[in-house]
Design a protein around this motif. Structure first.
Motif, PDB file in Angstrom:
ATOM      1  N   HIS A   1      38.195 -67.564   5.785  1.00 25.65           N
ATOM      2  CA  HIS A   1      38.975 -66.351   5.554  1.00 25.65           C
ATOM      3  C   HIS A   1      40.043 -66.140   6.616  1.00 25.65           C
ATOM      4  O   HIS A   1      40.964 -65.332   6.434  1.00 25.65           O
ATOM      5  CB  HIS A   1      38.049 -65.127   5.511  1.00 25.65           C
ATOM      6  CG  HIS A   1      37.336 -64.869   6.801  1.00 25.65           C
ATOM      7  ND1 HIS A   1      36.100 -65.393   7.096  1.00 25.65           N
ATOM      8  CD2 HIS A   1      37.689 -64.132   7.887  1.00 25.65           C
ATOM      9  CE1 HIS A   1      35.719 -65.000   8.287  1.00 25.65           C
ATOM     10  NE2 HIS A   1      36.662 -64.230   8.792  1.00 25.65           N
TER      11      HIS A   1
ATOM     12  N   SER B   1      42.160 -62.903   1.581  1.00 20.55           N
ATOM     13  CA  SER B   1      41.919 -62.253   0.295  1.00 20.55           C
ATOM     14  C   SER B   1      42.870 -61.101   0.053  1.00 20.55           C
ATOM     15  O   SER B   1      42.852 -60.492  -1.020  1.00 20.55           O
ATOM     16  CB  SER B   1      40.480 -61.737   0.226  1.00 20.55           C
ATOM     17  OG  SER B   1      39.569 -62.804   0.258  1.00 20.55           O
ATOM     18  N   GLU B   2      43.667 -60.766   1.020  1.00 23.69           N
ATOM     19  CA  GLU B   2      44.661 -59.706   0.879  1.00 23.69           C
ATOM     20  C   GLU B   2      45.981 -60.310   0.407  1.00 23.69           C
ATOM     21  O   GLU B   2      46.288 -61.460   0.724  1.00 23.69           O
ATOM     22  CB  GLU B   2      44.836 -58.989   2.217  1.00 23.69           C
ATOM     23  CG  GLU B   2      43.535 -58.347   2.726  1.00 23.69           C
ATOM     24  CD  GLU B   2      43.692 -57.693   4.088  1.00 23.69           C
ATOM     25  OE1 GLU B   2      44.827 -57.708   4.649  1.00 23.69           O
ATOM     26  OE2 GLU B   2      42.691 -57.175   4.607  1.00 23.69           O
TER      27      GLU B   2
ATOM     28  N   GLN C   1      45.701 -59.063  -2.945  1.00 25.99           N
ATOM     29  CA  GLN C   1      44.863 -58.990  -4.143  1.00 25.99           C
ATOM     30  C   GLN C   1      44.409 -60.401  -4.508  1.00 25.99           C
ATOM     31  O   GLN C   1      45.052 -61.384  -4.123  1.00 25.99           O
ATOM     32  CB  GLN C   1      45.613 -58.345  -5.325  1.00 25.99           C
ATOM     33  CG  GLN C   1      45.951 -56.875  -5.115  1.00 25.99           C
ATOM     34  CD  GLN C   1      46.660 -56.246  -6.300  1.00 25.99           C
ATOM     35  OE1 GLN C   1      46.727 -56.818  -7.383  1.00 25.99           O
ATOM     36  NE2 GLN C   1      47.193 -55.040  -6.107  1.00 25.99           N
ATOM     37  N   VAL C   2      43.308 -60.490  -5.286  1.00 29.86           N
ATOM     38  CA  VAL C   2      42.765 -61.805  -5.619  1.00 29.86           C
ATOM     39  C   VAL C   2      43.129 -62.263  -7.028  1.00 29.86           C
ATOM     40  O   VAL C   2      42.765 -63.369  -7.436  1.00 29.86           O
ATOM     41  CB  VAL C   2      41.226 -61.838  -5.454  1.00 29.86           C
ATOM     42  CG1 VAL C   2      40.841 -61.521  -4.016  1.00 29.86           C
ATOM     43  CG2 VAL C   2      40.535 -60.885  -6.429  1.00 29.86           C
TER      44      VAL C   2
ATOM     45  N   ALA D   1      43.462 -51.845  -2.921  1.00 28.67           N
ATOM     46  CA  ALA D   1      42.659 -53.058  -2.816  1.00 28.67           C
ATOM     47  C   ALA D   1      41.231 -52.782  -3.269  1.00 28.67           C
ATOM     48  O   ALA D   1      40.668 -51.709  -3.004  1.00 28.67           O
ATOM     49  CB  ALA D   1      42.650 -53.560  -1.381  1.00 28.67           C
TER      50      ALA D   1
ATOM     51  N   GLU E   1      38.919 -57.625  -1.605  1.00 28.79           N
ATOM     52  CA  GLU E   1      40.313 -57.876  -1.268  1.00 28.79           C
ATOM     53  C   GLU E   1      40.637 -57.408   0.142  1.00 28.79           C
ATOM     54  O   GLU E   1      41.724 -56.922   0.426  1.00 28.79           O
ATOM     55  CB  GLU E   1      41.228 -57.198  -2.299  1.00 28.79           C
ATOM     56  CG  GLU E   1      41.055 -57.790  -3.697  1.00 28.79           C
ATOM     57  CD  GLU E   1      41.903 -57.136  -4.760  1.00 28.79           C
ATOM     58  OE1 GLU E   1      42.237 -57.823  -5.740  1.00 28.79           O
ATOM     59  OE2 GLU E   1      42.228 -55.937  -4.622  1.00 28.79           O
TER      60      GLU E   1
ATOM     61  N   HIS F   1      36.738 -55.741   6.024  1.00 26.61           N
ATOM     62  CA  HIS F   1      35.785 -56.234   5.038  1.00 26.61           C
ATOM     63  C   HIS F   1      34.373 -55.742   5.318  1.00 26.61           C
ATOM     64  O   HIS F   1      33.664 -55.283   4.410  1.00 26.61           O
ATOM     65  CB  HIS F   1      35.821 -57.765   5.017  1.00 26.61           C
ATOM     66  CG  HIS F   1      34.721 -58.378   4.211  1.00 26.61           C
ATOM     67  ND1 HIS F   1      33.502 -58.725   4.763  1.00 26.61           N
ATOM     68  CD2 HIS F   1      34.637 -58.699   2.903  1.00 26.61           C
ATOM     69  CE1 HIS F   1      32.733 -59.231   3.828  1.00 26.61           C
ATOM     70  NE2 HIS F   1      33.382 -59.230   2.693  1.00 26.61           N
TER      71      HIS F   1
ATOM     72  N   PHE G   1      39.778 -67.229  -8.093  1.00 28.41           N
ATOM     73  CA  PHE G   1      40.500 -66.124  -7.473  1.00 28.41           C
ATOM     74  C   PHE G   1      41.584 -66.697  -6.569  1.00 28.41           C
ATOM     75  O   PHE G   1      41.516 -67.851  -6.134  1.00 28.41           O
ATOM     76  CB  PHE G   1      39.570 -65.250  -6.634  1.00 28.41           C
ATOM     77  CG  PHE G   1      38.782 -64.230  -7.420  1.00 28.41           C
ATOM     78  CD1 PHE G   1      39.079 -63.911  -8.734  1.00 28.41           C
ATOM     79  CD2 PHE G   1      37.710 -63.568  -6.815  1.00 28.41           C
ATOM     80  CE1 PHE G   1      38.353 -62.973  -9.443  1.00 28.41           C
ATOM     81  CE2 PHE G   1      36.972 -62.619  -7.512  1.00 28.41           C
ATOM     82  CZ  PHE G   1      37.293 -62.324  -8.821  1.00 28.41           C
TER      83      PHE G   1
ATOM     84  N   ARG H   1      43.939 -66.712  -3.048  1.00 28.97           N
ATOM     85  CA  ARG H   1      44.011 -66.419  -1.628  1.00 28.97           C
ATOM     86  C   ARG H   1      45.468 -66.582  -1.196  1.00 28.97           C
ATOM     87  O   ARG H   1      46.269 -67.193  -1.906  1.00 28.97           O
ATOM     88  CB  ARG H   1      43.117 -67.371  -0.814  1.00 28.97           C
ATOM     89  CG  ARG H   1      41.629 -67.260  -1.108  1.00 28.97           C
ATOM     90  CD  ARG H   1      41.078 -65.946  -0.577  1.00 28.97           C
ATOM     91  NE  ARG H   1      39.619 -65.867  -0.685  1.00 28.97           N
ATOM     92  CZ  ARG H   1      38.967 -65.279  -1.677  1.00 28.97           C
ATOM     93  NH1 ARG H   1      39.658 -64.723  -2.669  1.00 28.97           N
ATOM     94  NH2 ARG H   1      37.663 -65.227  -1.692  1.00 28.97           N
TER      95      ARG H   1
ATOM     96  N   ASP I   1      50.568 -68.451  -1.987  1.00 29.55           N
ATOM     97  CA  ASP I   1      49.389 -68.173  -2.808  1.00 29.55           C
ATOM     98  C   ASP I   1      48.667 -69.473  -3.163  1.00 29.55           C
ATOM     99  O   ASP I   1      49.310 -70.458  -3.562  1.00 29.55           O
ATOM    100  CB  ASP I   1      49.786 -67.442  -4.086  1.00 29.55           C
ATOM    101  CG  ASP I   1      50.139 -65.982  -3.848  1.00 29.55           C
ATOM    102  OD1 ASP I   1      49.828 -65.471  -2.758  1.00 29.55           O
ATOM    103  OD2 ASP I   1      50.721 -65.351  -4.748  1.00 29.55           O
TER     104      ASP I   1
ATOM    105  N   HIS J   1      33.016 -63.366   1.025  1.00 28.59           N
ATOM    106  CA  HIS J   1      33.359 -62.593  -0.161  1.00 28.59           C
ATOM    107  C   HIS J   1      32.517 -62.959  -1.377  1.00 28.59           C
ATOM    108  O   HIS J   1      32.850 -62.583  -2.507  1.00 28.59           O
ATOM    109  CB  HIS J   1      34.841 -62.775  -0.498  1.00 28.59           C
ATOM    110  CG  HIS J   1      35.774 -62.196   0.521  1.00 28.59           C
ATOM    111  ND1 HIS J   1      36.297 -62.940   1.554  1.00 28.59           N
ATOM    112  CD2 HIS J   1      36.260 -60.941   0.686  1.00 28.59           C
ATOM    113  CE1 HIS J   1      37.080 -62.171   2.297  1.00 28.59           C
ATOM    114  NE2 HIS J   1      37.078 -60.956   1.786  1.00 28.59           N
TER     115      HIS J   1
END
Length: 395
Positions: free
Chosen positions: A58, A63-64, A66-67, A76, A81, A87, A278, A280, A298, A336
């Motif tokens: 991470h 994860s920010e 959005q996923v 979020a 997210e 988190h 998802f 990242r 992304d 996550h």
């Protein structure tokens, strides 16, 4: 960046079906990474080791914000997210709702709900089991878990389904999220006025990051519970019914040896994950399989592709009840990973137990609709007709 798989040029869950996607994933085996120009461009990780390593990292794969893509007009999703340190504070809310042993505590409620539905369905001799069983049971479970009044469950379930289905349309999503929020926030306000011994009351006045939760927080919290605990479990339940009962020999073998139920659940999750992956976003330049990926880019974590990686799973496209390893990505990986995994596994186990006990000759009708994408990378069976010998059951 090298484009190693031209077939992915415009790939997204809005331009391809799940079947098309699986075919592309297979065609790209051996490529270091794949690339799509959709959603302003992103890289796809498809092999098991790369996905697992990135999911665990991470600090480099954030994860920010959005996923899922496209980006939506919402806050979020708590914990999912968010990166540390945020988190941990928000994940603790889910830990409060899902302490160790929750699956054991909730099992009698789930079993009673399934038996109630089966008593209603059994005399008919057939039904769409997605609409009649797989859809309502997970929603009822989540509402039992957090304390939503039973009479509110159908309306909240419908509003959640409509909201998730609008993932690809930011404007429509905003309208449907507002409708969903109007229902769910009312429940929290009710607890503020008349507290009860339930999780909703726990949320009233709860402070996170130095402030009291507000109505927008309640909306995204409810969305997280229903997205993970209802939406995805509905998909997994339908896939489990299809995987087991479409093969009478497999159905009968599991019925004779109930120790195989856990393996049937894991193989279903591996082959038919409710979410194909998802997103990242890189926070620094990274290198994956010899390919340089810039900061701020992304990256799609291809769980469905990783779950069918032949380097990890022998004959990966086969449902193998005797498979030695099912270390799949259906619940994500790393900090996550899904906090409700044990609860979902219990629901799937109980569903299969009750179907085998109550409707042992259940079979799948024709035609079986193909898997579809809905509301982002959510993969599901839209319907599943089943047949069985009609019978009357005392509820």
């Amino acid at each position: 960046m090298n484009d190693t798989s031209a077939g992915f040029r415009d790939w997204s869950c809005y331009t391809a079906t799940p079947a098309d996607s699986l075919a592309l994933f297979e065609a790209a085996r051996g490529c270091p990474v794949a690339h799509s120009d959709a959603h302003d461009g992103f890289t796809l990780l498809l092999d098991y080791k790369a996905v697992r390593k990135a999911m665990a990292d991470h600090r480099r794969f954030s994860s920010e914000p959005q996923v899922l893509r496209p980006m939506l007009p919402r806050k979020a999703i708590p914990a999912l997210e968010m990166d540390p340190p945020r988190h941990g504070a928000w994940r603790a809310i889910f830990s409060q709702a899902l302490p160790p042993g929750t699956d054991v505590r909730m099992e009698p409620f789930v079993r009673a709900d399934i038996r109630r539905h089966l008593a209603r369905l059994a005399p008919s001799g057939g039904c769409d089991i997605v609409a009649e069983l797989c859809e309502p049971v997970p929603a009822e479970t989540i509402c039992h878990l957090v304390g939503v009044d039973e009479e509110m469950v159908p309306a909240i379930r419908r509003a959640a389904i409509e909201m998730f289905a609008a993932q690809g349309d930011p404007e429509l999503f905003g309208h449907r999220q507002a409708a969903f929020g109007a229902l769910t926030v009312t429940e929290v306000h009710e607890r503020a006025a008349r507290p009860r011994d339930d999780f909703l009351t726990t949320l009233v006045g709860l402070e996170v990051e130095g402030r009291v939760l507000d109505d927008e927080d309640f909306v995204v919290l409810f969305a997280a519970f229903l997205g993970a605990g209802h939406h995805s479990t509905t998909s997994a339940m339908a896939s489990l019914v299809w995987a087991v009962f479409s093969d009478p020999a497999l159905r009968d073998r599991i019925a004779a040896d109930r120790s195989l139920i856990a393996q049937a659940v894991e193989e279903t999750l591996r082959l038919y994950p409710p979410f194909y992956g998802f997103f990242r976003r890189t926070v620094c330049p990274v290198e994956v399989n010899g390919v340089d990926i810039p900061s701020g880019h992304d990256v799609y974590m291809g769980w469905a592709a990783a779950n069918r990686d032949p380097a990890q799973f022998e004959a990966p496209d086969r449902f193998d009840i005797d498979r030695a390893s099912t270390r799949h990505m259906a619940f994500g990986f790393g900090i996550h990973s899904c906090p409700g995994a044990a609860l979902a596994r219990m629901e799937l186990k109980v569903l299969l137990e009750e179907l085998l006990d109550t409707l042992p000759d259940l079979s799948i009708g024709e035609p079986v609709p193909p898997f579809a994408f809905g509301g982002g990378d959510y993969c599901y069976l839209p319907a599943l007709d089943v047949r069985f010998t009609p019978k009357t059951i005392e509820d």
